[in-house]
Design a protein around this motif. Structure first.
Motif, PDB file in Angstrom:
ATOM      1  N   LEU A 556      40.736 -92.696  13.953  1.00  0.00           N
ATOM      2  CA  LEU A 556      39.358 -92.300  14.233  1.00  0.00           C
ATOM      3  C   LEU A 556      39.272 -90.785  14.323  1.00  0.00           C
ATOM      4  O   LEU A 556      40.120 -90.146  14.964  1.00  0.00           O
ATOM      5  CB  LEU A 556      38.877 -92.918  15.546  1.00  0.00           C
ATOM      6  CG  LEU A 556      38.948 -94.441  15.674  1.00  0.00           C
ATOM      7  CD1 LEU A 556      38.560 -94.862  17.087  1.00  0.00           C
ATOM      8  CD2 LEU A 556      38.017 -95.102  14.666  1.00  0.00           C
ATOM      9  N   VAL A 558      36.340 -87.246  14.463  1.00  0.00           N
ATOM     10  CA  VAL A 558      34.979 -86.721  14.560  1.00  0.00           C
ATOM     11  C   VAL A 558      34.611 -86.097  13.213  1.00  0.00           C
ATOM     12  O   VAL A 558      35.410 -85.358  12.624  1.00  0.00           O
ATOM     13  CB  VAL A 558      34.876 -85.659  15.671  1.00  0.00           C
ATOM     14  CG1 VAL A 558      33.484 -85.028  15.674  1.00  0.00           C
ATOM     15  CG2 VAL A 558      35.184 -86.286  17.026  1.00  0.00           C
ATOM     16  N   VAL A 606      31.507 -90.513  14.755  1.00  0.00           N
ATOM     17  CA  VAL A 606      32.888 -90.990  14.770  1.00  0.00           C
ATOM     18  C   VAL A 606      33.107 -91.858  13.538  1.00  0.00           C
ATOM     19  O   VAL A 606      32.307 -92.759  13.252  1.00  0.00           O
ATOM     20  CB  VAL A 606      33.190 -91.780  16.055  1.00  0.00           C
ATOM     21  CG1 VAL A 606      34.599 -92.365  15.991  1.00  0.00           C
ATOM     22  CG2 VAL A 606      33.043 -90.873  17.265  1.00  0.00           C
ATOM     23  N   SER A 639      29.259 -91.080  19.165  1.00  0.00           N
ATOM     24  CA  SER A 639      29.638 -89.670  19.132  1.00  0.00           C
ATOM     25  C   SER A 639      30.501 -89.375  20.364  1.00  0.00           C
ATOM     26  O   SER A 639      30.981 -90.297  21.025  1.00  0.00           O
ATOM     27  CB  SER A 639      28.393 -88.780  19.099  1.00  0.00           C
ATOM     28  OG  SER A 639      28.755 -87.442  18.863  1.00  0.00           O
ATOM     29  N   THR A 640      30.684 -88.089  20.691  1.00  0.00           N
ATOM     30  CA  THR A 640      31.506 -87.699  21.842  1.00  0.00           C
ATOM     31  C   THR A 640      30.645 -86.974  22.867  1.00  0.00           C
ATOM     32  O   THR A 640      29.611 -86.393  22.530  1.00  0.00           O
ATOM     33  CB  THR A 640      32.648 -86.767  21.391  1.00  0.00           C
ATOM     34  OG1 THR A 640      32.094 -85.626  20.740  1.00  0.00           O
ATOM     35  CG2 THR A 640      33.587 -87.495  20.435  1.00  0.00           C
ATOM     36  N   ILE A 650      40.515 -88.884  17.470  1.00  0.00           N
ATOM     37  CA  ILE A 650      40.184 -89.694  18.643  1.00  0.00           C
ATOM     38  C   ILE A 650      41.307 -90.695  18.851  1.00  0.00           C
ATOM     39  O   ILE A 650      41.707 -91.411  17.930  1.00  0.00           O
ATOM     40  CB  ILE A 650      38.845 -90.430  18.429  1.00  0.00           C
ATOM     41  CG1 ILE A 650      37.722 -89.406  18.284  1.00  0.00           C
ATOM     42  CG2 ILE A 650      38.560 -91.401  19.566  1.00  0.00           C
ATOM     43  CD1 ILE A 650      36.385 -90.011  17.937  1.00  0.00           C
TER      44      ILE A 650
END
Length: 651
Positions: A556, A558, A606, A639-640, A650
């Protein structure tokens, strides 16, 4: 005006319709359009048979009421008919209030006249068919209709005195030899059902309550024989305050049905009409099944073909043409995806599409786009003209026999003859030194296409309009005009358009077609699961646990959205360009209904980065954008919390 009344079966909406159901409706629509062009006042009825045990059980499985269950499927059916431009006049539902009232009136009158009586039924019961069978009717101990297991059952029921109508039916068959078509279906009815006599017919049920109540005994519901079959007359207003359509159009000119329900329409339905002192239909045509690669379509076998992906990829007319051209209407036929694509290439792209393109191009090139005046007639011209003016009569003959494949073959004889005419006359050679002869050839080519545009209209309406548009003609088509040669006006300006049927790369299209059908199946399956979750009537799904090592295989990262554009061939997909650090990737995602492009560009999302690349409707996708969806259907991209750089891992 001469009247013409035709019907499809009253479809049983226990699930979405597949290509086999579409077959009957497309055929009926072609008949209506053909008869209208001939000058008939046509009334076309289709509908849905929505009562019964199977529907009740399906609704229970989905945690909703039977009416809610059928409402959704009926909406999908109507949307499909709209997509296919099916020109029906009435869609009758067995849940329509006026139908329910009339069915109760019919049942009561038959009971009061002694033609229905109350008793008990004990016999072999087939749940999928909702039918009782005598021991002698079973085939290898199984249901003679669906070949599935039966079980002994007994219940109180009302019976229609069907046994009294055997001799009347045989006499009617004899006096009306074309009532059952094809002829083989009549032989089946006589030998398998009438020869040894008829038993009285169970016409009510108490083992379920989803149906029309017997008005004087409400623990019983009226069974399908009286309920669904009566749709053919209630759709015309029979039994209502406004029965003008019934008086105008009944009896039906033809009921089109699948071969598995011929018995209901040629034995039970005529007997009921006799009991009500009503005229019988003029014809019942029992067509064959469309199999999938020689096997009957079944969801359990995973071989169901739905029409929507075919229509989306190749158009309405290509789909209709294949259904009516490939199969002989009275016999079983097998749908092969490769055969479908080959037929599109050979008949539509090579024969018709190429002919239109060549003809219009030559008129533009050699005569400034104006249809020239013919000068004299030679052997090849006479041969083409004879095929052209005789085509309509041959099409009429086969349409009256409901032989759609042969009717289309007659049209394609003209198309192939016209292509041959180009090779025989060589317009590109005539253009060098024989303008008078060239003008005759160009005129004859456009005239042949004018006739073709009329002949194909009942089957391929959009294509008919497109040909006429490129020939500079209006949309008005009169059937009788196809029987005369020389009606296209000299000086009409042609206008070349897009290629009507582009040639296909069969290998690539097979992949696209398979993927599109699978996508639709998955969407519908997912939709049903969502319904169950929303109603909270199923247990929480058991989730298979994985180890940390297995999770570690999922990569994973971003990603920043650089661009977001519409997919060129799919209404619900976006094509993204994503930045992952120093790398740029293309990902296709089905979130178009939730976000606008301007809401996404510049956002961080993501992405699963180590998925095997796939092509979605012809566009490569290298990864998957993650999203969350709650029980209300609300969706949000993952998202983060912090604004991390694109490419961040991630874990």
């Amino acid at each position: 005006m001469k009247k013409y009344y035709l019907t499809t079966p009253i479809y049983y909406p226990s699930d979405n319709l597949h290509i086999g159901h579409t077959y009957t409706t497309v055929a009926s629509d072609a008949i209506k359009k053909f008869k209208k062009m001939q000058g008939y006042d046509v009334y076309f009825v289709t509908g849905s048979d929505e009562h019964g045990q199977k529907i009740q059980e399906k609704a229970k499985e989905n945690g909703i009421t039977p009416k809610e269950y059928v409402d959704k499927i009926v909406a999908d059916i109507k949307e499909l008919w709209k997509t296919l431009e099916i020109d029906y006049d009435t869609f009758i539902r067995t849940t329509d209030p006026h139908h329910e009232k009339t069915v109760q009136d019919i049942f009561t009158k038959l009971y009061e006249s002694g033609k229905i009586y109350k008793s008990k039924y004990a016999g072999h019961y087939c749940t999928p068919c909702e039918s009782f069978w005598a021991e002698s009717q079973l085939v290898d101990g199984k249901c003679p209709d669906c070949n599935r297991e039966v079980h002994l059952a007994e219940e109180e029921a009302y019976f229609f005195k069907l046994s009294q109508y055997r001799d009347k039916l045989l006499k009617f068959y004899e006096e009306n030899p074309t009532f059952i078509q094809p002829e083989s279906r009549k032989n089946e009815m006589i030998n398998n059902f009438l020869k040894d006599g008829l038993e009285d017919l169970c016409v009510s049920r108490t083992s379920f309550d989803w149906g029309i109540k017997v008005p004087f005994d409400p623990k019983h519901v009226v069974y399908v024989w009286i309920d669904a079959l009566s749709c053919y007359i209630t759709a015309l207003g029979y039994g209502s305050d406004n029965d003008e359509k019934f008086r105008e159009f009944w009896p039906a000119d033809v009921h089109l049905v699948g071969k598995e329900i011929v018995r209901f329409h040629t034995i039970i339905w005529p007997a009921l009409l006799m009991a009500m002192d009503l005229e019988l239909p003029k014809k019942v045509f029992g067509h064959g099944w469309i199999l999938f690669e020689d096997d009957k379509m079944s969801k359990s076998k995973g071989n169901v073909i739905y029409p929507e992906p075919i229509i989306e990829l190749y158009g309405i007319d290509a789909f209709k043409y294949f259904l009516l051209r490939e199969f002989s209407f009275g016999q079983d036929g097998s749908f092969h995806r490769e055969k479908f694509l080959q037929r599109l290439n050979s008949d539509l792209a090579n024969d018709l599409g190429n002919l239109v393109s060549r003809t219009v191009t030559m008129v533009e090139k050699y005569n400034e786009g104006l249809i020239p005046s013919p000068n004299g007639e030679e052997e090849f011209d006479i041969s083409l003209r004879e095929v052209g003016i005789n085509a309509a009569a041959n099409v009429e003959k086969y349409m009256d026999e409901l032989s759609f494949s042969n009717a289309l073959e007659e049209i394609w004889k003209l198309i192939r003859r016209t292509n041959k005419y180009i090779d025989e006359t060589g317009p590109w050679i005539l253009a060098k030194d024989n303008k008078e002869r060239l003008d005759t050839v160009l005129y004859n080519l456009t005239e042949s296409l004018r006739i073709t545009s009329i002949l194909i209209k009942p089957f391929m309406e959009k294509t008919s309009y497109e040909i006429r548009k490129q020939l500079g003609l209006n949309d008005e088509t009169i059937w009788e005009d196809s029987k005369e040669w020389g009606k296209i006006k000299v000086g009409t300006k042609v206008e070349r358009g897009n290629i009507i049927f582009p040639r296909l790369d069969i290998e690539k299209e097979l992949v696209k077609l398979n993927a599109a059908n699978e996508e639709l199946i998955n969407m519908r399956t997912k939709g049903k699961k969502v319904n169950k979750v929303e109603e909270k009537l199923v247990e929480e799904e058991k989730v298979e646990e994985i180890t940390i090592d297995e999770f570690d295989k999922i990569k994973l990262k971003v990603a920043e959205v650089i661009s977001c554009e519409d997919h060129p061939k799919a209404d619900k997909l976006y094509v993204f360009q994503l930045k992952l650090g120093d790398e740029q990737r293309q990902v296709v995602s089905g979130i178009k209904q939730y976000y606008k492009p301007e809401d996404l560009i510049g956002k961080k999302v993501v992405v699963v980065t180590n998925l095997k690349p796939v092509k979605l409707r012809g566009v490569e996708s290298k990864g998957m954008i993650l999203a969350a969806e709650d029980s209300t259907g609300k969706l949000s991209l993952v998202s983060t919390l912090e604004d991390l750089q694109s490419g961040a891992t991630i874990s």
